[in-house]
Motif scaffolding. Sequence first.
Motif, PDB file in Angstrom:
ATOM      1  N   THR A  16       3.881  10.867   3.704  1.00 63.11           N
ATOM      2  CA  THR A  16       2.659  11.552   3.490  1.00 63.11           C
ATOM      3  C   THR A  16       1.703  10.526   2.726  1.00 63.11           C
ATOM      4  O   THR A  16       0.317  10.104   3.103  1.00 63.11           O
ATOM      5  N   LEU A  17       2.057   9.799   1.600  1.00 62.10           N
ATOM      6  CA  LEU A  17       1.298   8.953   0.766  1.00 62.10           C
ATOM      7  C   LEU A  17       1.079   7.760   1.567  1.00 62.10           C
ATOM      8  O   LEU A  17       0.008   7.381   1.361  1.00 62.10           O
ATOM      9  N   THR A  18       2.225   7.183   2.146  1.00 62.55           N
ATOM     10  CA  THR A  18       1.882   6.181   3.022  1.00 62.55           C
ATOM     11  C   THR A  18       0.871   6.251   3.932  1.00 62.55           C
ATOM     12  O   THR A  18      -0.079   5.349   4.221  1.00 62.55           O
ATOM     13  N   ARG A  19       0.884   7.346   4.877  1.00 70.16           N
ATOM     14  CA  ARG A  19      -0.082   7.507   6.009  1.00 70.16           C
ATOM     15  C   ARG A  19      -1.459   7.940   5.535  1.00 70.16           C
ATOM     16  O   ARG A  19      -2.504   7.470   6.344  1.00 70.16           O
ATOM     17  N   HIS A  20      -1.547   8.540   4.613  1.00 71.22           N
ATOM     18  CA  HIS A  20      -2.874   8.920   4.156  1.00 71.22           C
ATOM     19  C   HIS A  20      -3.461   8.279   2.996  1.00 71.22           C
ATOM     20  O   HIS A  20      -4.724   8.395   2.785  1.00 71.22           O
ATOM     21  N   HIS A  21      -2.764   7.781   2.147  1.00 73.16           N
ATOM     22  CA  HIS A  21      -3.222   7.085   0.774  1.00 73.16           C
ATOM     23  C   HIS A  21      -3.086   5.644   0.831  1.00 73.16           C
ATOM     24  O   HIS A  21      -3.435   5.044  -0.387  1.00 73.16           O
ATOM     25  N   ILE A  22      -2.290   4.938   1.429  1.00 70.82           N
ATOM     26  CA  ILE A  22      -2.084   3.643   1.403  1.00 70.82           C
ATOM     27  C   ILE A  22      -2.584   2.945   2.636  1.00 70.82           C
ATOM     28  O   ILE A  22      -3.668   2.031   2.723  1.00 70.82           O
ATOM     29  N   LEU A  23      -2.097   3.132   4.062  1.00 68.58           N
ATOM     30  CA  LEU A  23      -2.591   2.597   5.023  1.00 68.58           C
ATOM     31  C   LEU A  23      -4.094   2.578   5.380  1.00 68.58           C
ATOM     32  O   LEU A  23      -4.486   1.473   5.905  1.00 68.58           O
ATOM     33  N   PRO A  24      -4.599   3.430   5.272  1.00 68.44           N
ATOM     34  CA  PRO A  24      -6.004   3.448   5.417  1.00 68.44           C
ATOM     35  C   PRO A  24      -6.720   2.557   4.550  1.00 68.44           C
ATOM     36  O   PRO A  24      -8.090   2.210   4.855  1.00 68.44           O
ATOM     37  N   PHE A  25      -6.125   2.440   3.500  1.00 68.46           N
ATOM     38  CA  PHE A  25      -7.209   1.773   2.462  1.00 68.46           C
ATOM     39  C   PHE A  25      -6.393  -0.027   2.234  1.00 68.46           C
ATOM     40  O   PHE A  25      -6.374  -0.576   1.185  1.00 68.46           O
TER      41      PHE A  25
END
Length: 67
Positions: A16-25
């Motif tokens: 969840t951290l990766t998909r929502h808070h890292i990859l989009p940015f």
Amino acid sequence: MVLSSAGKKWKDFKSTLTRHHILPFINEEEKLRQPPELYKFIEKTDWDAFVASRLSEQFECVHAEQA
């Protein structure tokens, strides 16, 4: 069963951290400098290490294979 459940929840949290808070940015370094407001319990040093691991070439290869 308890350890298995905890392991699954930990994996889901990292995902969840990766998909929502890292990859989009991925191209916006400023937004990756601090942990998300929602997760104030994450220490800055832990966040920096997690972001670095998710932006590594090794992770990119594994992510691409599983996508």
